[in-house]
Each structure stands twice: as C-alpha cells, then as structure tokens.
Scaffold this motif. Sequence first.
Motif, PDB file in Angstrom:
ATOM      1  N   ASP A  25     -34.667 -37.085  -3.354  1.00 39.28           N
ATOM      2  CA  ASP A  25     -34.418 -36.186  -2.224  1.00 39.28           C
ATOM      3  C   ASP A  25     -32.951 -35.785  -2.164  1.00 39.28           C
ATOM      4  O   ASP A  25     -32.622 -34.627  -1.857  1.00 39.28           O
ATOM      5  CB  ASP A  25     -34.831 -36.853  -0.915  1.00 39.28           C
ATOM      6  N   ILE A  26     -32.063 -36.731  -2.447  1.00 39.48           N
ATOM      7  CA  ILE A  26     -30.632 -36.418  -2.446  1.00 39.48           C
ATOM      8  C   ILE A  26     -30.335 -35.364  -3.505  1.00 39.48           C
ATOM      9  O   ILE A  26     -29.584 -34.412  -3.268  1.00 39.48           O
ATOM     10  CB  ILE A  26     -29.802 -37.687  -2.707  1.00 39.48           C
ATOM     11  N   ALA A  27     -30.945 -35.530  -4.678  1.00 41.45           N
ATOM     12  CA  ALA A  27     -30.733 -34.576  -5.771  1.00 41.45           C
ATOM     13  C   ALA A  27     -31.192 -33.183  -5.379  1.00 41.45           C
ATOM     14  O   ALA A  27     -30.516 -32.185  -5.669  1.00 41.45           O
ATOM     15  CB  ALA A  27     -31.479 -35.051  -7.019  1.00 41.45           C
ATOM     16  N   GLU A  28     -32.347 -33.076  -4.712  1.00 42.14           N
ATOM     17  CA  GLU A  28     -32.871 -31.775  -4.303  1.00 42.14           C
ATOM     18  C   GLU A  28     -31.984 -31.128  -3.254  1.00 42.14           C
ATOM     19  O   GLU A  28     -31.736 -29.920  -3.282  1.00 42.14           O
ATOM     20  CB  GLU A  28     -34.297 -31.940  -3.779  1.00 42.14           C
ATOM     21  N   ILE A  29     -31.495 -31.920  -2.311  1.00 42.76           N
ATOM     22  CA  ILE A  29     -30.641 -31.380  -1.247  1.00 42.76           C
ATOM     23  C   ILE A  29     -29.317 -30.868  -1.812  1.00 42.76           C
ATOM     24  O   ILE A  29     -28.828 -29.797  -1.435  1.00 42.76           O
ATOM     25  CB  ILE A  29     -30.387 -32.450  -0.167  1.00 42.76           C
ATOM     26  N   LEU A  30     -28.735 -31.626  -2.738  1.00 40.31           N
ATOM     27  CA  LEU A  30     -27.422 -31.272  -3.284  1.00 40.31           C
ATOM     28  C   LEU A  30     -27.497 -30.353  -4.495  1.00 40.31           C
ATOM     29  O   LEU A  30     -26.484 -29.821  -4.933  1.00 40.31           O
ATOM     30  CB  LEU A  30     -26.650 -32.542  -3.646  1.00 40.31           C
ATOM     31  N   GLY A  31     -28.703 -30.202  -5.055  1.00 46.19           N
ATOM     32  CA  GLY A  31     -28.857 -29.318  -6.204  1.00 46.19           C
ATOM     33  C   GLY A  31     -28.262 -29.865  -7.482  1.00 46.19           C
ATOM     34  O   GLY A  31     -27.714 -29.104  -8.294  1.00 46.19           O
ATOM     35  N   ILE A  32     -28.343 -31.183  -7.672  1.00 48.68           N
ATOM     36  CA  ILE A  32     -27.865 -31.802  -8.902  1.00 48.68           C
ATOM     37  C   ILE A  32     -28.989 -32.667  -9.470  1.00 48.68           C
ATOM     38  O   ILE A  32     -30.005 -32.895  -8.809  1.00 48.68           O
ATOM     39  CB  ILE A  32     -26.593 -32.645  -8.678  1.00 48.68           C
ATOM     40  N   SER A  33     -28.805 -33.161 -10.678  1.00 46.76           N
ATOM     41  CA  SER A  33     -29.880 -33.885 -11.334  1.00 46.76           C
ATOM     42  C   SER A  33     -30.051 -35.279 -10.730  1.00 46.76           C
ATOM     43  O   SER A  33     -29.073 -35.902 -10.293  1.00 46.76           O
ATOM     44  CB  SER A  33     -29.593 -34.022 -12.827  1.00 46.76           C
ATOM     45  N   PRO A  34     -31.286 -35.782 -10.698  1.00 40.92           N
ATOM     46  CA  PRO A  34     -31.517 -37.141 -10.202  1.00 40.92           C
ATOM     47  C   PRO A  34     -30.735 -38.189 -11.005  1.00 40.92           C
ATOM     48  O   PRO A  34     -30.287 -39.190 -10.449  1.00 40.92           O
ATOM     49  CB  PRO A  34     -33.026 -37.325 -10.383  1.00 40.92           C
ATOM     50  N   GLN A  35     -30.570 -37.946 -12.308  1.00 46.95           N
ATOM     51  CA  GLN A  35     -29.831 -38.893 -13.138  1.00 46.95           C
ATOM     52  C   GLN A  35     -28.373 -39.000 -12.675  1.00 46.95           C
ATOM     53  O   GLN A  35     -27.806 -40.095 -12.594  1.00 46.95           O
ATOM     54  CB  GLN A  35     -29.882 -38.467 -14.611  1.00 46.95           C
ATOM     55  N   ALA A  36     -27.777 -37.841 -12.382  1.00 42.85           N
ATOM     56  CA  ALA A  36     -26.389 -37.851 -11.907  1.00 42.85           C
ATOM     57  C   ALA A  36     -26.293 -38.552 -10.553  1.00 42.85           C
ATOM     58  O   ALA A  36     -25.352 -39.312 -10.300  1.00 42.85           O
ATOM     59  CB  ALA A  36     -25.862 -36.419 -11.802  1.00 42.85           C
ATOM     60  N   VAL A  37     -27.267 -38.290  -9.680  1.00 41.99           N
ATOM     61  CA  VAL A  37     -27.269 -38.928  -8.363  1.00 41.99           C
ATOM     62  C   VAL A  37     -27.340 -40.443  -8.514  1.00 41.99           C
ATOM     63  O   VAL A  37     -26.605 -41.191  -7.856  1.00 41.99           O
ATOM     64  CB  VAL A  37     -28.443 -38.413  -7.502  1.00 41.99           C
ATOM     65  N   ARG A  38     -28.218 -40.916  -9.391  1.00 42.03           N
ATOM     66  CA  ARG A  38     -28.377 -42.364  -9.563  1.00 42.03           C
ATOM     67  C   ARG A  38     -27.100 -43.006 -10.102  1.00 42.03           C
ATOM     68  O   ARG A  38     -26.773 -44.145  -9.738  1.00 42.03           O
ATOM     69  CB  ARG A  38     -29.568 -42.644 -10.479  1.00 42.03           C
ATOM     70  N   ARG A  39     -26.390 -42.314 -10.969  1.00 36.66           N
ATOM     71  CA  ARG A  39     -25.118 -42.863 -11.479  1.00 36.66           C
ATOM     72  C   ARG A  39     -24.124 -43.031 -10.337  1.00 36.66           C
ATOM     73  O   ARG A  39     -23.448 -44.061 -10.224  1.00 36.66           O
ATOM     74  CB  ARG A  39     -24.541 -41.944 -12.564  1.00 36.66           C
ATOM     75  N   HIS A  40     -24.035 -41.997  -9.489  1.00 38.80           N
ATOM     76  CA  HIS A  40     -23.107 -42.070  -8.361  1.00 38.80           C
ATOM     77  C   HIS A  40     -23.556 -43.116  -7.348  1.00 38.80           C
ATOM     78  O   HIS A  40     -22.722 -43.831  -6.761  1.00 38.80           O
ATOM     79  CB  HIS A  40     -22.983 -40.710  -7.688  1.00 38.80           C
ATOM     80  N   LEU A  41     -24.856 -43.232  -7.134  1.00 35.53           N
ATOM     81  CA  LEU A  41     -25.365 -44.232  -6.202  1.00 35.53           C
ATOM     82  C   LEU A  41     -25.012 -45.637  -6.674  1.00 35.53           C
ATOM     83  O   LEU A  41     -24.665 -46.507  -5.856  1.00 35.53           O
ATOM     84  CB  LEU A  41     -26.885 -44.099  -6.043  1.00 35.53           C
ATOM     85  N   LYS A  42     -25.085 -45.854  -7.973  1.00 34.07           N
ATOM     86  CA  LYS A  42     -24.730 -47.164  -8.524  1.00 34.07           C
ATOM     87  C   LYS A  42     -23.259 -47.472  -8.258  1.00 34.07           C
ATOM     88  O   LYS A  42     -22.899 -48.587  -7.858  1.00 34.07           O
ATOM     89  CB  LYS A  42     -25.008 -47.194 -10.025  1.00 34.07           C
ATOM     90  N   ASP A  43     -22.391 -46.475  -8.457  1.00 38.14           N
ATOM     91  CA  ASP A  43     -20.967 -46.668  -8.184  1.00 38.14           C
ATOM     92  C   ASP A  43     -20.723 -46.944  -6.705  1.00 38.14           C
ATOM     93  O   ASP A  43     -19.942 -47.832  -6.343  1.00 38.14           O
ATOM     94  CB  ASP A  43     -20.174 -45.431  -8.616  1.00 38.14           C
ATOM     95  N   LEU A  44     -21.380 -46.173  -5.856  1.00 36.66           N
ATOM     96  CA  LEU A  44     -21.192 -46.340  -4.415  1.00 36.66           C
ATOM     97  C   LEU A  44     -21.688 -47.700  -3.939  1.00 36.66           C
ATOM     98  O   LEU A  44     -21.096 -48.304  -3.038  1.00 36.66           O
ATOM     99  CB  LEU A  44     -21.920 -45.216  -3.665  1.00 36.66           C
TER     100      LEU A  44
END
Length: 221
Positions: A25-44
């Motif tokens: 859902d975050i990826a769809e809202i921000l218009g970026i790939s789920p893979q990129a979102v998961r990488r950032h989520l791991k860092d956060l």
Amino acid sequence: MNTTSSTKQDILHCLLKQGRSPAQDIAEILGISPQAVRRHLKDLEEEHLIEYETTQMGVGRPQLLYRVSPSGREQLRHLQQLQEGATPNGFAVELLGAVAATVSPEQMQDILQKAWQQKALDYRKQLGNGPLGDRLAQLVKLRYAEGYMAEYYPVTDAENPNAYLFTEYNCAISSVAQTFPTICEHELEMFAIALEHCQVKRTHWMVDGEHRCGYLISPIN
C-alpha cells in the motif's frame, strides 16, 4: 534518521497519515516499487523509527503492517519544528513544572485554560471572518508553522452539509502534553473559540490511542 533520504521521510509521513499500512500500500501511495519500499522499511526499522505487527488477512502468508514508532513521531516532530523555526518545548516543560510546583492543581488548571483561551483569540484574529474553507486553510498554515502536520478536507456527508474534517497527525507539544496531559483537553475548546459561528466536534484523539486528532467542523447557520 538519514535526513538526505527524502523517500524515507515520505514513507514516515505516509505511515503517520495512514496509521498502519503494508509495504504494498505504501508503494502504491508513493508511486515507487514495493522492493524499494521494503529496503527503506528495513532501514527505518533498524533506526527504531518504525515498528510492525503481523496479521492474517485471508488465505496465504501473514502480512506485516508497519506504523511509526514513538521515536519516529518524535523525530518527525523535531524535523518539522526545525524546518518551520518553531520553538522547542524543553523550556516550556521546565517553566510549567516550576509554576505547578508553586500553585495548587486548581490554579494550574486555570492557568492552562487561560493560556488556551488567549491562543484561541490570537488564532481568531489571524483567521478573519471569511468562508470556513478559507479560515481552515489559514489555520492549517498556522498550525504547520508551529510544528503540527495538519490538513483539512470537505466532508461528503448528507448529515453534515458544508462541513470539514480538520486533522492533525502529530503533536507539536507532545513533550509538554506527556507531563501535563490536561493540555490536550483544552484543544477542542480552543478551536471552537477560534472558529466563530462553527460547531466543533472531536472525531479522533491521540490520547485514546488513535494515530491522529480529528475535528468535525460545521458552520452554524
């Protein structure tokens, strides 16, 4: 938090508004790939700025729902106050603590109430007497400059024609409110005074464990 990463900040702001969300859902809202979102989520997560819970939604594997952690909220609040030049709350806590140590609880309550009433009158002067939508737009600017992440939008509800929902996703005075929780109780009164000829009802409250504070604001004809 690595403040050079605008994507990380976008994810934190997204979670702040959504309350909790899966990576997809975050990826769809921000218009970026789920893979990129998961990488950032791991860092956060490693930076303790977000946390997650596991939930089962239908068949298949359990889903991870992410939300901003208390440390993440504090980080966002601090960054926004720095960007807007808002006054830090440390001295306010110390000052109120000194006052509370010298007056009775009843007198302290009166002091806090009078402070909110004065704040409401200051808002009223700055908001003017224009259409409700214009006044709320100005209120969002004033609150944002103070460190609140605020927004408003019209309510499509037949029972509340011409009404708006005013929402704040963070608390700019969280450190003060933690020490003096009765401060939050006066916010509803403050908005009611600031917005003349309007009815103000609380719809969401962080004090009750929700991820935002919300107010339904309707003009009184």
